[in-house]
Design a protein around this motif. Structure first.
Motif, short mmCIF file in Angstrom:
data_model
loop_
_atom_site.label_atom_id
_atom_site.label_comp_id
_atom_site.label_asym_id
_atom_site.label_seq_id
_atom_site.Cartn_x
_atom_site.Cartn_y
_atom_site.Cartn_z
N ALA A 137 0.83 -1.21 0.00
CA ALA A 137 0.00 0.00 0.00
C ALA A 137 0.87 1.26 0.00
N PHE A 138 2.16 1.08 0.36
CA PHE A 138 3.10 2.19 0.39
C PHE A 138 4.38 1.75 -0.30
N SER B 76 6.76 -5.51 -21.90
CA SER B 76 5.74 -5.92 -22.87
C SER B 76 4.88 -7.06 -22.35
N ALA B 77 5.44 -7.89 -21.49
CA ALA B 77 4.65 -8.97 -20.86
C ALA B 77 4.06 -8.52 -19.54
N MET B 78 4.87 -7.87 -18.71
CA MET B 78 4.43 -7.53 -17.36
C MET B 78 3.35 -6.45 -17.33
N GLN B 79 3.19 -5.71 -18.43
CA GLN B 79 2.21 -4.63 -18.45
C GLN B 79 0.78 -5.11 -18.24
N VAL B 80 0.55 -6.41 -18.36
CA VAL B 80 -0.83 -6.90 -18.19
C VAL B 80 -1.28 -6.81 -16.74
N PHE B 81 -0.32 -6.69 -15.81
CA PHE B 81 -0.69 -6.50 -14.42
C PHE B 81 -0.85 -5.01 -14.14
N THR B 82 -2.02 -4.63 -13.71
CA THR B 82 -2.30 -3.24 -13.36
C THR B 82 -2.77 -3.20 -11.90
N PRO B 83 -2.83 -2.04 -11.27
CA PRO B 83 -3.19 -1.98 -9.85
C PRO B 83 -4.48 -2.75 -9.53
N GLY B 84 -4.38 -3.62 -8.55
CA GLY B 84 -5.52 -4.40 -8.11
C GLY B 84 -5.67 -5.74 -8.78
N THR B 85 -4.91 -6.02 -9.85
CA THR B 85 -5.08 -7.28 -10.58
C THR B 85 -4.20 -8.40 -10.05
N HIS B 86 -3.22 -8.09 -9.23
CA HIS B 86 -2.39 -9.12 -8.60
C HIS B 86 -1.65 -8.47 -7.44
N GLY B 87 -1.35 -9.24 -6.41
CA GLY B 87 -0.65 -8.65 -5.29
C GLY B 87 -0.19 -9.67 -4.27
N SER B 88 0.46 -9.17 -3.23
CA SER B 88 0.98 -10.01 -2.16
C SER B 88 1.28 -9.13 -0.95
N THR B 89 0.76 -9.50 0.20
CA THR B 89 1.00 -8.71 1.41
C THR B 89 2.48 -8.59 1.73
N PHE B 90 3.21 -9.71 1.63
CA PHE B 90 4.62 -9.72 2.02
C PHE B 90 5.57 -9.58 0.83
N GLY B 91 5.09 -9.73 -0.40
CA GLY B 91 5.97 -9.67 -1.55
C GLY B 91 6.70 -8.35 -1.66
N GLY B 92 8.03 -8.41 -1.74
CA GLY B 92 8.82 -7.20 -1.86
C GLY B 92 8.93 -6.40 -0.58
N ASN B 93 8.70 -7.03 0.57
CA ASN B 93 8.79 -6.29 1.83
C ASN B 93 10.22 -5.79 2.07
#
Length: 390
Positions: free
Chosen positions: A71-72, A265-282
């Motif tokens: 979220a931040f 060109s591939a990753m652009q299909v993910f937009t805000p809200g379409t995939h996520g993870s609480t701990f991913g990239g912490n």
């Protein structure tokens, strides 16, 4: 002390040893006995137990910030993604936690790319996978597993996967349809017993994927980040996939860190809200990941792996021919097929000699020592492997 606790679920059948401490390539059990670790957490411990640089990076970050949620923004995230994208020769990183999460994310990316970019009709996407694969244990992933232990009893299974023989590029070509969006594969099948595909398979697969506008997705969760002596197993044939799936060693043996890495060109299909993870990239994961990349970019681990590969190969190929039916080695990664005893029995015998490894598929044993292992320790272990065979 190795009794199985009644409070621990029985989804694993560990060797009868209880480990309490680790340092480098060695671990100690609760009674103080020392063992050489030739499994390295299935490549999660590529840099050994408690590597000082990784432990220090984790300690420093623990004193600052461990989790914010996505979220931040957090201080380490952009740098980690920049460094990992550069290391992979790609543009965008989507950080997750476990390897299975990375595979699930790769599947979602491929399907959405198929619908949004390639123009496959919604709900019709197909992904080609390889027989004998092991990509994890989620309900989606076991839907295309042919291992009865991993698959049986978990149906109904998810459709959309087409399985072909591993290493057979003509079978891949024949399986492609207008609905094919990706080929998902392991450059080396680790769980299968360190199975190495025929020479040229990866290059030919790259050509087929390009020809048919299909994403080439390489699961380098076990094989990548130095395990085979190069940054990625695909590098042995100078092949760059469209998508890398990474994990295990990316967390430095400290915490789960995984990632999906591709071009925009591939990753652009993910937009805000379409995939996520609480701990991913912490923040803690990102700090450790940066320290892992420091070690990889230094090159010392890769050189040690290349230098010791012939030592491992020669030692394994010298095992008694009447006791061993096959040996496969790539970097510091090996599979040994036994003639007259189970892999479990052999692993237990080696454990009694102070060497830890793991069996797979009945009569096969896998070896994956830390990339930091000393030559004298590796040679000692090879001597114990030969002695145990008699």
């Amino acid at each position: 002390m190795s009794e199985r606790s009644p409070f621990v679920a029985t989804n694993y059948h560990p060797l009868p040893v209880t480990l309490a401490r680790g340092e480098g390539s060695w671990v100690w059990d609760v009674d103080g006995r020392r063992y050489l670790d030739l499994l390295a957490g299935y490549s999660a411990l590529n840099f050994g137990h408690r590597h000082p640089a990784l432990i220090q990076a984790a300690k420093d970050q623990l004193d600052r910030l461990t989790l914010t949620s996505r979220a931040f923004n957090s201080a380490n995230l952009a740098e980690f993604c920049r460094r990992l994208a550069r290391f992979c020769g790609k543009e965008v990183v989507l950080p997750m936690n476990t390897g299975a999460e990375a595979v699930e994310t790769g599947i979602k990316l491929a399907r959405k790319w198929g619908y949004r970019v390639k123009g496959v009709p919604d709900g019709r996407a197909e992904i080609i996978v390889m027989k004998g694969n092991f990509h994890g244990r989620t309900s989606t992933i076991v839907s295309f597993s042919d291992d009865p232990d991993a698959r049986d009893g978990y149906g109904p299974y998810m459709p959309g996967f087409v399985s072909v023989p591993y290493g057979d590029v003509q079978a891949v070509r024949a399986a492609i349809t207008p609905h094919t969006v990706a080929v998902l594969f392991e450059p080396i099948q680790g769980e299968g017993g360190v199975l190495i595909p025929p020479d040229g398979f990866l290059r030919d697969l790259r050509g087929v994927c390009t020809e048919h506008d299909v994403l080439m997705i390489a699961d380098e969760i076990q094989s990548g980040l130095g395990r085979t002596g190069l940054p990625f197993a695909c590098d042995h044939e100078d092949v760059v996939p469209d998508v890398y799936l990474l994990g295990k060693a990316l967390g430095g043996g400290i915490m789960p860190v995984s990632a999906v890495v591709s071009d925009a060109s591939a990753m652009q299909v993910f937009t805000p809200g379409t995939h996520g993870s609480t701990f991913g990239g912490n923040p803690l994961a990102a700090a450790i990941g940066i320290a892992v990349l420091d070690l990889l970019e230094d090159g010392e681990m890769l050189e040690n792996t290349k230098r010791l590969e012939p030592v491992l190969r020669e030692g394994l190929e010298a095992l008694p021919a009447d006791k061993v039916t096959g040996v496969r080695v790539r970097g510091l990664w090996a599979g040994v097929d036994l003639a007259d005893r189970t892999g479990r029995a052999y692993s237990e015998g080696l454990m009694a000699r102070g060497v830890l490894c793991k069996d797979t598929h009945g009569r096969t044993v896998r070896f994956a020592p830390p990339l930091t292992i000393a030559e004298e320790d590796l040679r000692w272990a090879l001597g114990e492997l030969a002695a145990e065979l008699g």
